[in-house]
Structure formats: C-alpha cells, structure tokens
Design a protein around this motif. Structure first.
Motif, PDB file in Angstrom:
ATOM      1  N   UNK A  33      -8.817  15.335   0.579  1.00  0.00           N
ATOM      2  CA  UNK A  33      -9.744  14.518   1.366  1.00  0.00           C
ATOM      3  C   UNK A  33     -10.965  15.337   1.788  1.00  0.00           C
TER       4      UNK A  33
ATOM      5  N   UNK B 177     -15.225  15.437   0.006  1.00  0.00           N
ATOM      6  CA  UNK B 177     -16.489  15.202   0.723  1.00  0.00           C
ATOM      7  C   UNK B 177     -17.602  16.069   0.134  1.00  0.00           C
TER       8      UNK B 177
ATOM      9  N   UNK C 241     -26.441   9.050   3.952  1.00  0.00           N
ATOM     10  CA  UNK C 241     -25.865  10.403   3.991  1.00  0.00           C
ATOM     11  C   UNK C 241     -24.535  10.475   4.744  1.00  0.00           C
ATOM     12  N   UNK C 242     -23.771   9.402   4.670  1.00  0.00           N
ATOM     13  CA  UNK C 242     -22.464   9.420   5.338  1.00  0.00           C
ATOM     14  C   UNK C 242     -21.298   9.139   4.376  1.00  0.00           C
ATOM     15  N   UNK C 243     -21.613   8.488   3.234  1.00  0.00           N
ATOM     16  CA  UNK C 243     -20.528   8.057   2.330  1.00  0.00           C
ATOM     17  C   UNK C 243     -19.614   9.195   1.925  1.00  0.00           C
TER      18      UNK C 243
ATOM     19  N   UNK D 239     -18.483  11.844   3.319  1.00  0.00           N
ATOM     20  CA  UNK D 239     -17.400  12.289   4.202  1.00  0.00           C
ATOM     21  C   UNK D 239     -16.673  11.142   4.904  1.00  0.00           C
ATOM     22  N   UNK D 240     -17.291   9.949   4.912  1.00  0.00           N
ATOM     23  CA  UNK D 240     -16.613   8.827   5.580  1.00  0.00           C
ATOM     24  C   UNK D 240     -15.582   8.180   4.644  1.00  0.00           C
ATOM     25  N   UNK D 241     -15.967   8.002   3.385  1.00  0.00           N
ATOM     26  CA  UNK D 241     -15.065   7.314   2.447  1.00  0.00           C
ATOM     27  C   UNK D 241     -13.725   8.058   2.279  1.00  0.00           C
ATOM     28  N   UNK D 242     -13.721   9.395   2.119  1.00  0.00           N
ATOM     29  CA  UNK D 242     -12.413  10.067   2.029  1.00  0.00           C
ATOM     30  C   UNK D 242     -11.544   9.863   3.273  1.00  0.00           C
ATOM     31  N   UNK D 243     -12.169   9.821   4.453  1.00  0.00           N
ATOM     32  CA  UNK D 243     -11.375   9.626   5.680  1.00  0.00           C
ATOM     33  C   UNK D 243     -10.777   8.221   5.696  1.00  0.00           C
ATOM     34  N   UNK D 244     -11.601   7.225   5.313  1.00  0.00           N
ATOM     35  CA  UNK D 244     -11.103   5.844   5.296  1.00  0.00           C
ATOM     36  C   UNK D 244      -9.985   5.695   4.259  1.00  0.00           C
ATOM     37  N   UNK D 245     -10.147   6.386   3.137  1.00  0.00           N
ATOM     38  CA  UNK D 245      -9.159   6.244   2.062  1.00  0.00           C
ATOM     39  C   UNK D 245      -7.976   7.199   2.208  1.00  0.00           C
ATOM     40  N   UNK D 246      -7.941   7.929   3.308  1.00  0.00           N
ATOM     41  CA  UNK D 246      -6.865   8.903   3.515  1.00  0.00           C
ATOM     42  C   UNK D 246      -5.461   8.316   3.275  1.00  0.00           C
TER      43      UNK D 246
END
Lengths: 94, 95, 536
Positions: free
Chosen positions: A27, A31, A40-42, A44-51
């Motif tokens: 995860x 990022x 500029x957020x995708x 690091x945000x997407x891996x957290x959501x898909x954790x």
C-alpha cells in the motif's frame, strides 16, 4: 490447506502476519508509482481506500495457491515495493 | 417517488417469488403430511417465470444506477434486501 | 454459487468456521454496537432532550453565540473552532489550539468548550482544559459516544483498538467471500427456512437465509469499516512516512491546501448566520462548521452540510471570512475534484447510512441487525453441529451471553446515564456508564456460566432484556423526562419514536420467548438428497 505440520505453520504465518505486513508495504509503496492526478492526491489516497481489497486478494491467494508459489509471489511483490520505498527515502535524505 | 416505485416493484417481485418458491412449498408440503396446514392456493413457479420475476426485481436497481441516482440506489438495495429477509422469516414463522 | 474444487471448498469452509470461532463474538459486539450507533444522534436527543424541538440545527443567532464565546476565551484558543450539534439540538463550540504534549509527539487539543441552548442563545456549559479533561466533565452526547466508542475501537486505546476492529472488519470480509464462494444454491435457497424446533437444519437455514440477503451490505460494511479502522491505525501514518517523508504538515497541505500566509492582524469576521443561510438556500442543512484563526486577516471558514435529498456524497463549502462570500464547494481531499477524494467521501455514507435521514438510518439499522443475527446464528450452528462435544457447549454459553448480555449491559449503561442526568447518581457520567455496563455484563456472564441448562440461560437473559428495554422507558418517564403527549406536541420525535421502539422491542422479545416454550420438540433428521427433512 493439507500438508505437513511445517507447511501448515508456514501457511498460517504467511496468511496471517506476513500478508498483513505485505499489505502495508505494498500500500505504502504503490503511492510512489500510482499517478497523482490533477489534485495530486490519487497516488496516496487510492491505496489507503483499497487497503481492505489489497489485503483480501493477498490473503485468499496465500491460502488457496500452492504454498511455495504463493510465498514467492507475495515475497516478490513485497520486496519490489519495499525497494521502491527504500530508494525514495534514501533520495529524500540526500 | 422513483425510489418508492423502485422499492414497490422489487418488493412485489420478491413477494411473488417467495410465495411460489418451489423449495419453500416443497418443505411446506412435507410439513403438511405431518399435520401442519398446507400452503393453500400456491403452486411452485416454473423456472421461466421465476427468471422473469428475478429480472423484474433487479431492473429498478439497474435503472436507478443508469440514472445516476446513487442515494436512491443504495436505499432501494437496502430496503429490498431487508424486505426479502423479513418476508422469508415471516412466511416461515406461520404455523 | 461458484463451482469450486473440493479442496478449495474445504479451505473456504475452514476459513469461514474457524474465523467465526476466533472472531465471531467480538465481531458481534462491533456489529451490534454499530447497528445501534446508527441512531447515536437520535439516542442522544432521546436521552437529553430540550423542552422543545429545534427546527433548525444552527438557527439565526448562531453568529451572536459564537461571537459571545470568542470574546470569552484566551487568544490562543481562537486558533481553531469546530461547531456542531449535540444532544437535543444544543450547539457545541470548541475553541482550541493544538498544545504540545509532554512526550512532544502527540499534541492534544486544548481550549474551551461551550454548550449553547440554540433557542435562547444562552451558554449552558463552559469547560476549559485539554480535550480529555473537557470530555471527562461534559455529559451531553455521552450515551451515543459510549456506543460509538464500542463500535469504533471497543474502548481500547488508539491505535490498538482501531487495529483490533480493523482485523475484525477483515475477518468479516473473509466470512463474506468464503460464505459466498462455498454456498452452492444462493438464489434457490433464498426463501428456504425450515423450522423444526431447534435442530441443525433450522439453525442452518436461519444463518444461510439471513446471510444471503445480507451479503451485499455485509461486504460493503466490512470493507468500509476496515478501511476506517486501518486507515486511522496505520495506513495514514505509513503513507505520511513514505509519500511525504514523514512530513505530516506537507500531507495536510496537500489534502487541505496551502494555508494562506500568516497574517495575525485583527479583522472583523463576516456574519456566520448569512453563510448558514446561504447553505440553507442551496437546499442543505448544516451539519458542522469550522473556523481557523478567528478574528484574524488569515481566517478561514468552512461549512459542512448534510446531504440534500437524493445526494449520496457529502459536500463542504468554503467562505471568505471577511466578506462572507461563498467560495464554492471544496472537495473532501485536495484542491480540485479527484477519484481519490470521491472514494474517500463515499466511504462515509456507505458505512454510516446517514445520507437520507431517518429513512436511510432505518434501512442501515435493519441491515446491521441482520448482520448481528448472522453472527449469532452462525456460531450457534457451529455448536449445534458439535452437540456431542462438551467443550463446544462453553462457546454456546458465551454466544448466548454475548447475544443477550451485551444489549442488556447497554441498557444498564443507558439507565446509568439517565440516573446521572437526573442527579440520582453522583459523579462523572462515563465512569458510571462503564460501571453499570460492566456489572450487568459480569452478572449475565456468571448466569450464563452457572445456570444448568443452556435453554435456561437464553430464557433468563432474553426475559431480562425484554423487561430491561421496557424498564428503560419507564425510568426515563419516572425521572421527569417529557411524557409522550408533551413530547409529541413539542416535536420531540426522537423521544416518542425511541420510546415506542424500545417498548416494541421489549414486548417482541417477551412474546418470542413465550412462543419458544410452545415450540415443537426436536426430531431426528434424515437426508433426502437435495433437501434434508425431519422424519415423522
């Protein structure tokens, strides 16, 4: 999940703590290669959501595939991401 | 309004499917042989009609999704599933 | 449903069963408290109502209340302000700054908390100190908070509690996937519920049927729930470490945008009532608002409303603090719309079910209830299949203890809250709730352990819970809470609805227990191919 006692213990360790650790590393590492997007957020945000999904895929793979192959695949995935993280942190220090 | 209509269509389809569900009716027949009251007036639905009803149950959800009505979609899904479960429980609890 | 190899099915069955044995009881605690916590705000309104309902959460006059409070706090506490509604529609305004903790690492919020009566604008309470000191003194909203904390982290300190609930969420995810994969007739068996006393078949149908209907939502709630727990426990710190080299400030800047250049010159704040009216005019009800740097040139105001009718994703509006101009919608994360921001925004409504008021909350409550039922029926089925093995009877007793003892202990905690509010019990409310909860749980645990017959355990606990739910309503009325007629005429919907729900719940449990005594005796099973039936 049949096999010798050692195999069973290794399967348990792999599917339990190691997959959890691998999830965390994959995860965080992803990022660094996911596109940032305009905001500029995708990356690091997407891996957290898909954790939970990353964990679930790794977990089911670790219990369903042949033990040796599952161990190698999960190890490679984790190692690649760990290397990415190490390289990034070393660069940041310089 | 769309939401209520969607829930109504799905709930009606679920009701029809439940009342004429082959496995449920077969079980009631077996119970009836042992003294319980049989499920009068209902015969098992043929496979083809069951498929139609199943489609009718799902169509409102597809339409809500296509219309981008996401809040209604979630409410429709939640309400229909809860209704299905409660209906099955109620039907099973009838003496 | 899926055609799997026999070995795969066995693995799935083992994961499903042993996962349930290890995590099932705690998972039930988390699901049940989460289910009740769907109505946490309404429970707070029920427990501590104002004399009459508040038509608008933030009525005209909110601006004056905040100005009055701002004039009454030390300047450093004007650094940040968060304002939201609490029990009965009272307004909570917390002026604070982030004080450095002794360990120098985990700064704690420190400031002044005001509780206002929105009808009169009067300050009802004023507490000063660190957030934990303030929380120890205040009591409005504590009943809902007590429930929410069970659900979020089982009252275990962070990050351990979050890790625990995160792992429980993942175990629910495994249960959903394995259950789906190994059940061969998902659609065909959707209405099959064979009731014959308390035999294995009845328990199997109860579990399978409820989980079939509940599967999509169990999956959604497991996914979103484990996201919330794990993100808070270690995912966000890990991301901050890797993507931002441990620079938390840079992370916050990327997410919230660069703060305007420091400008501590004093400046008159624009009228907040006008901003709230602006949001109202757009069809929204304000949920909470935040102000940074109150009374300074670099002040920032954001207003976060509930979703308007038909909306799923929550919104936020930024306002110019000096002119009051609406600067438009701001994404949940980042400075422009993005997939990541939308995904994060989606997690909230999907998990909390609070996007359409009472309607969505009722649906989510029902789905959560089904989830709790699936947990208990699954554990009971596991034990039923091993009825001859004495050891598993302990699990059955523990299951019954959890199933009925936990809600009973929550009723006791609610009773303690009401008694403390009425002045019958002295002391801080949270420890009192814990004592009542713990005592009740311990007593029901002892009962579950010593009553000779397992059916006796269930009977005593169910009857106690049924009576307890009804007694809670009686206690609220006895302690001087509003009666039904005055509550209905004053628009206190939560009071009337929850009273009725508690009474109906209690009556249903008592009736259910009465009917259990009349149930058919168990009979041996034979297997007839595709369908197991009881012999005559």
């Amino acid at each position: 999940m049949a096999g010798t006692r050692t195999e069973k213990i290794w399967r348990f360790v792999l599917a339990g703590p190691l997959v959890l650790l691998a999830t965390l590393i994959i995860m965080a590492g992803s990022s660094l290669w996911l596109p940032e997007g305009q905001a500029q957020v995708n990356n690091f945000v997407i891996p957290v959501v898909l954790l939970p999904a990353i964990w679930a895929v790794l977990f089911f793979y670790s219990v369903l595939d042949r033990l040796g192959r599952a161990s190698v695949v999960i190890f490679i995935l984790t190692a690649v991401h760990a290397a990415l993280i190490a390289q990034h942190l070393l660069q940041a220090q310089q | 309004m769309m939401l209520l209509l969607s829930i109504a269509v799905s709930a009606l389809s679920v009701t029809a499917l439940a009342l004429r569900d082959p496995k449920r009716l077969r079980w009631r027949q077996k119970l009836a042989r042992h003294g319980a009251s049989p499920a009068k007036g209902f015969s098992p639905l043929p496979q083809r009609q069951r498929r139609w009803l199943l489609t009718a149950m799902l169509v409102p959800g597809v339409l809500l999704a296509l219309a981008g009505m996401w809040a209604s979609l979630m409410l429709w899904l939640g309400a229909s599933l809860t209704y299905g479960w409660l209906l099955s429980e109620v039907l099973a609890s009838r003496p | 449903m899926l055609k799997l190899q026999q070995k795969t099915t066995q693995t799935m069955l083992a994961l499903h069963g042993w996962g349930a044995v290890i995590f099932g009881l705690l998972l039930y605690w988390v699901i049940l408290t989460g289910t009740i916590a769907v109505f946490a705000d309404d429970i707070n309104d029920w427990a501590s109502p104002l004399p009459a309902a508040i038509p608008e959460t933030f009525p005209l006059g909110t601006d004056a209340m905040l100005r009055k409070a701002a004039a009454d706090v030390a300047p450093e506490y004007l650094d940040e302000l968060i304002v939201f509604a609490t029990a009965g529609g009272r307004i909570r305004a917390f002026f604070h700054t982030h004080a450095e903790a002794e360990d120098g690492e985990h700064p704690e919020e420190k400031g002044v908390l005001f509780v206002f009566d929105p009808a009169s604008g009067d300050i009802l309470q004023r507490f000063e100190g660190t957030q934990s000191e303030i929380e120890a003194q205040s009591h409005y909203g504590k009943l809902g908070h007590f429930l929410v904390e069970w659900h979020v982290q089982l009252h275990v300190p962070s990050p351990w509690g979050l890790m625990l609930t995160g792992i429980l969420g993942l175990s629910l995810l495994v249960a959903c996937v394995s259950g789906f994969a190994m059940h061969r007739h998902l659609v065909k068996d959707a209405f099959l519920r064979r009731r014959r006393g308390g035999d294995v078949l009845s328990h199997k149908d109860a579990h399978v049927m409820a989980s079939t209907w509940n599967l999509p939502f169990a999956f959604i709630l497991a996914f979103t729930g484990s996201f919330y727990s794990l993100a808070g426990a270690f995912a966000i710190p890990a991301i901050a470490m890797v993507a931002f080299g441990g620079d938390q400030e840079k992370l916050i800047e990327t997410v919230q945008g660069l703060p305007p250049a420091e400008d501590p010159r004093p400046a008159e704040m624009a009228n907040i009532d006008a901003m709230l009216e602006d949001v109202r005019a757009a069809g929204h009800r304000t949920r909470f608002l935040t102000v940074d740097h109150w009374g300074r040139q670099d002040a920032r105001i954001s207003v976060f409303p509930w979703q308007a009718e038909g909306e799923l994703l929550p919104k936020g509006y930024a306002f110019d603090a000096q002119t009051g101009e609406n600067l438009g919608e701001k994404p949940a994360l980042g400075q422009s719309p993005s997939l990541g921001s939308d995904l994060v925004a989606l997690m909230g409504p999907l998990h909390f079910g609070n996007f359409a008021g009472w309607l969505s909350k009722t649906v989510w409550f029902a789905l959560g209830f089904a989830g709790a039922y699936v947990c208990i029926s699954g554990l009971t089925l596991w034990v039923k299949r091993r009825e001859q093995q004495k050891t598993w009877q302990y699990l059955l007793r523990a299951t019954l203890w959890s199933a009925w003892g936990l809600p009973l202990a929550l009723v006791a905690a609610a009773a303690a809250y009401l008694l403390q509010q009425a002045g019958v019990l002295a002391g801080a409310v949270e420890p009192l709730m814990f004592k009542a909860f713990g005592l009740c749980l311990a007593l029901s645990g002892i009962l579950a352990g010593i009553v000779r017959r397992v059916t006796g355990v269930r009977r005593i606990l169910v009857i106690s819970l049924g009576l307890g739910l009804c007694a809670l309503v009686a206690l609220r009325l006895l302690l001087g809470g509003p009666g039904w007629v005055s509550a209905a005429t004053s628009g206190l919907t939560a009071v009337v609805v929850l009273d009725v729900a508690l009474l109906l719940g209690g009556a249903w449990l008592l009736r259910r227990e009465w009917r259990q005594t009349l149930a058919l005796p168990e009979e041996p099973l034979i297997d007839t191919g595709d369908m197991e039936v009881n012999t005559p």
